[in-house]
Design a protein around this motif. Structure first.
Motif, PDB file in Angstrom:
ATOM      1  N   ALA A 126      23.654 -32.811  64.742  1.00 22.46           N
ATOM      2  CA  ALA A 126      23.824 -31.584  63.964  1.00 22.46           C
ATOM      3  C   ALA A 126      22.549 -31.273  63.203  1.00 22.46           C
ATOM      4  CB  ALA A 126      25.002 -31.720  62.990  1.00 22.46           C
ATOM      5  N   GLY A 127      22.355 -30.010  62.927  1.00 20.83           N
ATOM      6  CA  GLY A 127      21.249 -29.552  62.104  1.00 20.83           C
ATOM      7  C   GLY A 127      21.726 -28.456  61.173  1.00 20.83           C
ATOM      8  N   ARG A 128      21.242 -28.491  59.929  1.00 19.46           N
ATOM      9  CA  ARG A 128      21.615 -27.482  58.939  1.00 19.46           C
ATOM     10  C   ARG A 128      20.378 -27.102  58.132  1.00 19.46           C
ATOM     11  NH1 ARG A 128      25.613 -31.379  58.130  1.00 19.46           N
ATOM     12  NH2 ARG A 128      24.907 -31.897  56.033  1.00 19.46           N
ATOM     13  N   ALA A 129      20.296 -25.858  57.747  1.00 17.39           N
ATOM     14  CA  ALA A 129      19.187 -25.390  56.923  1.00 17.39           C
ATOM     15  C   ALA A 129      19.698 -24.323  55.977  1.00 17.39           C
ATOM     16  CB  ALA A 129      18.058 -24.833  57.788  1.00 17.39           C
ATOM     17  N   ALA A 130      19.158 -24.317  54.764  1.00 13.29           N
ATOM     18  CA  ALA A 130      19.526 -23.312  53.765  1.00 13.29           C
ATOM     19  C   ALA A 130      18.293 -22.969  52.947  1.00 13.29           C
ATOM     20  CB  ALA A 130      20.639 -23.830  52.849  1.00 13.29           C
ATOM     21  N   VAL A 131      18.141 -21.696  52.613  1.00  9.93           N
ATOM     22  CA  VAL A 131      16.999 -21.248  51.819  1.00  9.93           C
ATOM     23  C   VAL A 131      17.460 -20.143  50.887  1.00  9.93           C
ATOM     24  CG1 VAL A 131      16.279 -19.529  53.538  1.00  9.93           C
ATOM     25  CG2 VAL A 131      14.600 -20.461  51.931  1.00  9.93           C
ATOM     26  N   SER A 132      16.893 -20.096  49.692  1.00  4.43           N
ATOM     27  CA  SER A 132      17.210 -19.038  48.728  1.00  4.43           C
ATOM     28  C   SER A 132      15.915 -18.570  48.074  1.00  4.43           C
ATOM     29  CB  SER A 132      18.194 -19.543  47.666  1.00  4.43           C
ATOM     30  OG  SER A 132      17.635 -20.603  46.929  1.00  4.43           O
ATOM     31  N   ARG A 133      15.867 -17.279  47.784  1.00  3.49           N
ATOM     32  CA  ARG A 133      14.691 -16.668  47.152  1.00  3.49           C
ATOM     33  C   ARG A 133      15.169 -15.770  46.035  1.00  3.49           C
ATOM     34  NH1 ARG A 133      10.593 -14.989  44.774  1.00  3.49           N
ATOM     35  NH2 ARG A 133       8.683 -14.274  45.807  1.00  3.49           N
ATOM     36  N   GLY A 134      14.585 -15.942  44.855  1.00  9.36           N
ATOM     37  CA  GLY A 134      14.983 -15.149  43.709  1.00  9.36           C
ATOM     38  C   GLY A 134      13.851 -14.306  43.157  1.00  9.36           C
ATOM     39  N   TRP A 135      14.183 -13.113  42.694  1.00  9.08           N
ATOM     40  CA  TRP A 135      13.257 -12.244  41.990  1.00  9.08           C
ATOM     41  C   TRP A 135      13.840 -11.943  40.616  1.00  9.08           C
ATOM     42  CZ3 TRP A 135      14.434 -11.802  47.150  1.00  9.08           C
ATOM     43  CH2 TRP A 135      13.369 -11.914  48.051  1.00  9.08           C
TER      44      TRP A 135
END
Length: 484
Positions: A20-29
């Motif tokens: 399995a592979g999982r990825a998460a990313v978040s960007r805030g302004w």
């Protein structure tokens, strides 16, 4: 956080062909944020013809300020899997990993989108969610030469109002809301087509008062009106159900808190359940209604704490797949009145700075209260369960090991309590992890003793057990995680 980027990447490999592979990313302004996650997995799994593939994607976009927030959220899921079927006792004894239906399989697509809004006006918070979901479920049963595809659509709108008043000595929180929902299901199958729909509207109110941080009282009520119908004219009904609850807790001493909860809850039958019953033409399953009561107390603090509770659920028209109905072919049914009553004991102790221990024991006496089987034990409900876990953490390393014991239970169709019960079982699991800078490496093991057991079995006729669904044997998994 504003003007930052954060993310995680995870890879897993394990026994039985798991990867399995999982990825998460978040960007805030300053007043906007975006997050997204993606996951894909494959596993051959323990039994033959139980392989599975799954893929998920989700993302949320939000705009916000100090007193409002608005956003859009989307979730997309895809899956396909084998359907290994159940085993007889002889098949289970010979090889619990085998399949009785080597070519049966299923899949689904499940997509949803949600818009949400929150706005603060002084002590008032106004919020609402509008969501829509579409699901396509497919199944192919080569073993019975049949296929089916169900298309399900659900739309729900849920506005609510919240008011908080904090005087210092006491705090009051009041919530009022509405749930408006409609769903439809269209099934195309080789054995016949069917359509069903439901429309519902519900109003709920809840108020909670906290006094000087050592006492609280909460009360709530909900009324839901609904219409369930089959577009083919097989059934149609308009009705209403109510739910309510009343809770209170009080701490007479700094380390002792008592609590009580009572109320009424309900569950409506789904389209799938109403589509397969042994009821007369035009009749539908009644809503399940439960009258609940719980008493208990908690003694201690975070490092050393024990909680004891007693509970009772008197259930009327419990929704249940009854293998004895429909001349022994089985059907979804409303059971005669039942009672689930028992005690639960939870405890946790921080033994040292690095070592903690926790345990939970539960005893349930689940029986029919009326009907032909009055006084008999309910099926598929173990009388006793016990779980315990040791947790260790030192610096960048952590580990935990747990054990779970489940008592014997009745077969799924043994309402008369004439068959032998399923054997009890004990399983062990453990996990070890070490953190190296931004990386975490972990190894996880389940059913470490490789116990051969099952917790689901639905048929016992003339002493011959069948309908067994074996649980997985020993499995190991290695995980690597990187945070940035």
């Amino acid at each position: 956080q504003a003007n930052t980027v954060r993310g995680t990447v995870i890879g897993e490999v394990g026994s039985n062909g798991q990867r399995a592979g999982r990825a998460a990313v978040s960007r805030g302004w300053d007043n906007m944020s975006i997050d997204a996650s993606y996951a894909k997995s494959h596993a051959d799994n323990w039994r033959d013809n139980s392989e599975s593939n799954q893929e998920n994607f989700s993302t949320t976009v939000q705009w916000f300020a100090s007193d409002w927030r608005f956003g859009l959220r989307a979730n997309l899921s895809r899956a396909d899997f084998g359907l290994p079927g159940s085993l007889s006792q002889a098949q289970y004894d010979a090889n619990a990993r085998q399949t009785s239906k080597p070519l049966d399989h299923g899949s689904y697509d499940n997509d949803s989108i949600t818009a949400f809004l929150e706005r603060r006006f002084g002590a008032f918070d106004v919020a609402a969610e509008l969501s829509h979901r579409e699901k396509i479920s497919r199944s192919t049963y080569v073993s019975s030469a049949s296929t089916a595809q169900a298309n399900i659509r659900t739309t729900q709108f849920s506005p609510r109002l919240r008011h908080v008043l904090d005087s210092g000595l006491w705090k009051n929180e009041a919530i009022a809301g509405v749930d408006l929902a409609e769903w439809s299901s269209a099934t195309n199958a080789s054995y016949g087509n069917s359509d069903a729909s439901q429309h519902s509207k519900a109003l709920y109110l809840r108020d909670e008062i906290e006094f000087d941080r050592n006492a609280r009282v909460a009360a709530g009520v909900r009324r839901e009106q609904f219409t369930q119908q089959s577009d083919s004219g097989a059934y149609g009904r308009t009705s209403a159900v109510n739910a309510w609850d009343l809770q209170a807790s009080y701490a007479p001493l700094p380390l002792l808190r008592g609590f009580v909860k009572t109320g009424q809850s309900y569950r409506l039958a789904t389209a799938d359940e109403n589509g397969f019953t042994a009821l007369p033409s035009g009749a539908v399953l009644k809503p399940q209604v439960s009258h609940d009561l719980e008493l208990g107390a908690t003694l201690g603090h975070t490092a050393r704490q024990v909680t004891l509770r007693w509970f009772r659920h008197r259930v009327r028209d419990e929704l249940y797949y009854d293998p004895t109905a429909n001349a022994g072919f089985g059907a979804n049914s409303n059971l005669a009145p039942t009672r689930h009553q028992g005690v639960e004991l939870e405890g946790r102790v921080q033994l040292t700075e690095t070592l903690g221990w926790s345990a939970t024991y539960q005893h349930i006496n689940a029986r029919f209260e009326e009907g032909d089987n009055s006084g008999k034990q309910l099926a598929l409900v173990p009388a006793n369960t016990l779980s315990t876990r040791l947790n260790w953490k030192s610096g960048q390393q952590s580990a935990d090991v747990g054990a779970r014991w489940v008592d014997r239970q009745r077969m799924g169709n043994d309402f008369a309590n004439t068959c032998a019960r399923m054997p009890s079982f004990t399983t062990f699991d453990a996990r070890y992890a070490v953190r190296v800078s931004a990386w975490e490496f972990a190894v996880t093991g389940t059913n470490l003793a490789d116990r051969k057991y099952y917790s689901q079995a639905y048929d016992c006729s003339g002493g011959a057990v069948s309908g067994i669904y074996p649980e997985d044997g020993r499995a190991l998994k290695f995980t690597a995680r990187y945070d940035f």
